[in-house]
Scaffold this motif. Sequence first.
Motif, mmCIF file in Angstrom:
data_model
loop_
_atom_site.group_PDB
_atom_site.id
_atom_site.type_symbol
_atom_site.label_atom_id
_atom_site.label_comp_id
_atom_site.label_asym_id
_atom_site.label_seq_id
_atom_site.Cartn_x
_atom_site.Cartn_y
_atom_site.Cartn_z
ATOM 1 N N TYR A 1 11.129 -1.271 -2.597
ATOM 2 C CA TYR A 1 12.488 -1.521 -3.057
ATOM 3 C C TYR A 1 13.426 -1.561 -1.872
ATOM 4 O O TYR A 1 13.400 -0.670 -1.021
ATOM 5 C CB TYR A 1 12.936 -0.410 -4.020
ATOM 6 N N GLU B 1 18.286 -2.393 -4.195
ATOM 7 C CA GLU B 1 17.502 -2.501 -5.430
ATOM 8 C C GLU B 1 17.140 -1.125 -6.003
ATOM 9 O O GLU B 1 16.397 -1.047 -6.972
ATOM 10 C CB GLU B 1 16.192 -3.258 -5.163
ATOM 11 N N LYS B 2 17.654 -0.080 -5.381
ATOM 12 C CA LYS B 2 17.249 1.283 -5.748
ATOM 13 C C LYS B 2 17.462 1.609 -7.225
ATOM 14 O O LYS B 2 16.736 2.399 -7.809
ATOM 15 C CB LYS B 2 18.000 2.307 -4.868
ATOM 16 N N VAL C 1 14.342 1.521 -9.455
ATOM 17 C CA VAL C 1 13.163 2.380 -9.266
ATOM 18 C C VAL C 1 12.803 3.116 -10.550
ATOM 19 O O VAL C 1 11.677 2.994 -11.064
ATOM 20 C CB VAL C 1 13.377 3.381 -8.108
ATOM 21 N N ASP D 1 12.033 0.701 -13.616
ATOM 22 C CA ASP D 1 10.710 0.077 -13.536
ATOM 23 C C ASP D 1 9.608 1.066 -13.864
ATOM 24 O O ASP D 1 8.633 0.740 -14.541
ATOM 25 C CB ASP D 1 10.480 -0.497 -12.126
ATOM 26 N N HIS E 1 10.828 -10.092 1.613
ATOM 27 C CA HIS E 1 10.260 -9.039 0.753
ATOM 28 C C HIS E 1 8.744 -9.190 0.646
ATOM 29 O O HIS E 1 8.241 -10.282 0.409
ATOM 30 C CB HIS E 1 10.890 -9.134 -0.636
ATOM 31 N N ARG F 1 10.035 -9.943 -8.020
ATOM 32 C CA ARG F 1 9.896 -9.124 -9.224
ATOM 33 C C ARG F 1 9.159 -9.885 -10.322
ATOM 34 O O ARG F 1 8.535 -9.265 -11.182
ATOM 35 C CB ARG F 1 11.275 -8.658 -9.726
#
Lengths: 333, 275
Positions: free
Chosen positions: A5, A9-10, A13, A16, A65, A275
């Motif tokens: 992440y 984008e934390k 966590v 997800d 990424h 993702r």
Amino acid sequence: MPTTYLEFEKSFVELDKRLETLRQITIHSEEEQTECDALEAQCRQQEADLYSALSPWQRVQLSRHTDRPYTLDYIEQLCSEFVELHGDRVFGDDPAIVGGLARFRGRPVVVVGHQRGRTTAEKVRRNFGMPRPEGYRKALRLFHMAERFRRPVLAFIDTQGAYPGIDAEERGQAEAIARNIREMSRLRTPIIVVVIGEGGSGGALALGVGDRVLMQENACYSVITPEGCAAILYGERTPERVAWAADALKVTATDLLALQVIDAIIPEPPGGAHRHPEETFPLVGEAIAQQLDALLQLSTDELLAQRYTKFRRMGEAVIVAPTEDPRAEIASA
Amino acid sequence: MAAREWRRVQEESENIWVKCSGCQEILFRKDAERRLFVCPKCNTHMRLTVDQRLLMIVDRGSFVERDAVLSSADALGFRDRKPYTARLAEARGKTGRAEAVVCGVATILDQPVALGIFDFAFLGGSMGSVVGEKLTRVVEHAIDAQLPVVFFAASGGARMQEGVLSLMQMAKVSMALGRLREVGLPYLCVMTDPTTGGVAASLGMLGDIHIAEPQALIGFAGPRVIEQTIREKLPPGFQRAEFLVEHGMVDLVVERKDLRRTLGQVLSLLRDSVQ
């Protein structure tokens, strides 16, 4: 579920993790199903909000990424009968570039692309996707093969740049890149280029001259990395300077479309290719298929003439042809 | 005309001394000129202005410049410590040129050629859209007029301030050189100090014949970038002209005093009728 992440984008966590747990239960109770659906909806909403409003620097980070599909993933998902070919017939085989013969929607094609690694061992083996001259020369061999056997070329761009090392310089990194650019520009077969990750300078362009250049929504393409630009202009790579450079250099797909450097943007699902790779592949496949159909209608001479005009016009917006000599300003100064 | 006068004024006001960029030896400007700005102590081939280069290479009075007035606009609105537009204005003031390359036609020992000469003093000879455009136009002219092309490279690479558009100039120029090649006209590239980055990785390394000035720095990645990447000191002579010959990337290292003669000779050997 993503393996890494990024800072921004934390917020995903926990979400997800919870979703993953729920999905692993094979038979849901009614409450679980409701929770699962609600979370899924929340997740999608959050994705739509976050990923539609990214800064250029955030997009650069996304383009790198490690969960983004790489060249071999696209080949596997979009092509059949892939036969990987190896070696430049001069020095060696560079795992930072992959290529070979394949079939795309029934049509035989030549595919070539930069290849990064996912595990540490693979990253090292593939030199973090930074090719040496033998990589470019392998690609060139495949381009020429495509020309001889009249196969269209699909090229995937995903590199931080050509490898800056002693051995690469000794074996003529500049020459290898220059030759690829020239040969691609005159290759007598259709070429479709897709920027799927990071388009890093000459090392990217050496696989990047084509009749159509497509770019994914979260990919980037630049003359220099934002870090490199900040270091040169400000002598420091602080996060603020790097973010400034990413903005100033105009590296996003939207910027490049406006500058007429690319022909089209391939949308990514909300949340991005990293993702939702499974939703990404068909979007890329469809974009390539459309362009390929159009290109195959052209004669080779038309194709080359259009390619020439396309690159001939690059930078038009910058060029000023004044009626008066601009040096007059010097004389009067 | 005005610009030319301005340049003369500028030159006359310059110091009568020149410092060698290699060994820091102080030389009499007149002596340095006589020696073509090659240091008698260490043989450093100092960087030249376009005018100095023309004087040394082309037949007197033969040079006709093309597209002299093309200049750059700031397409990206680029501004670091200074706005790009201010950097351009400064470079124009310093060099008396509108951009970092001068193109035209001339003869070298009676051999007609299309020429492109980089001016390192203009933003490090960096290749932006106008540099790419001028080089492309002169190559296209060479194709129409059946002329060989000779470029003198002196550049750090692509011009950052024009972002990806400057990267695309590599493709634009290389493409034109590809066409030149198809019609069977020779292209000679003279790499002078320095020829690196996007200029080396396009027009620099696409010559039928590669000539380099002694000691010129030639390569794709700059030495500092390589040192930072591999975390080692670079061997002496790395990426210098002689190193490039050793590794098969350059045909000849030619002393400045012999350059005009060598070019004339090569051009006639490539162009004279066999019959």
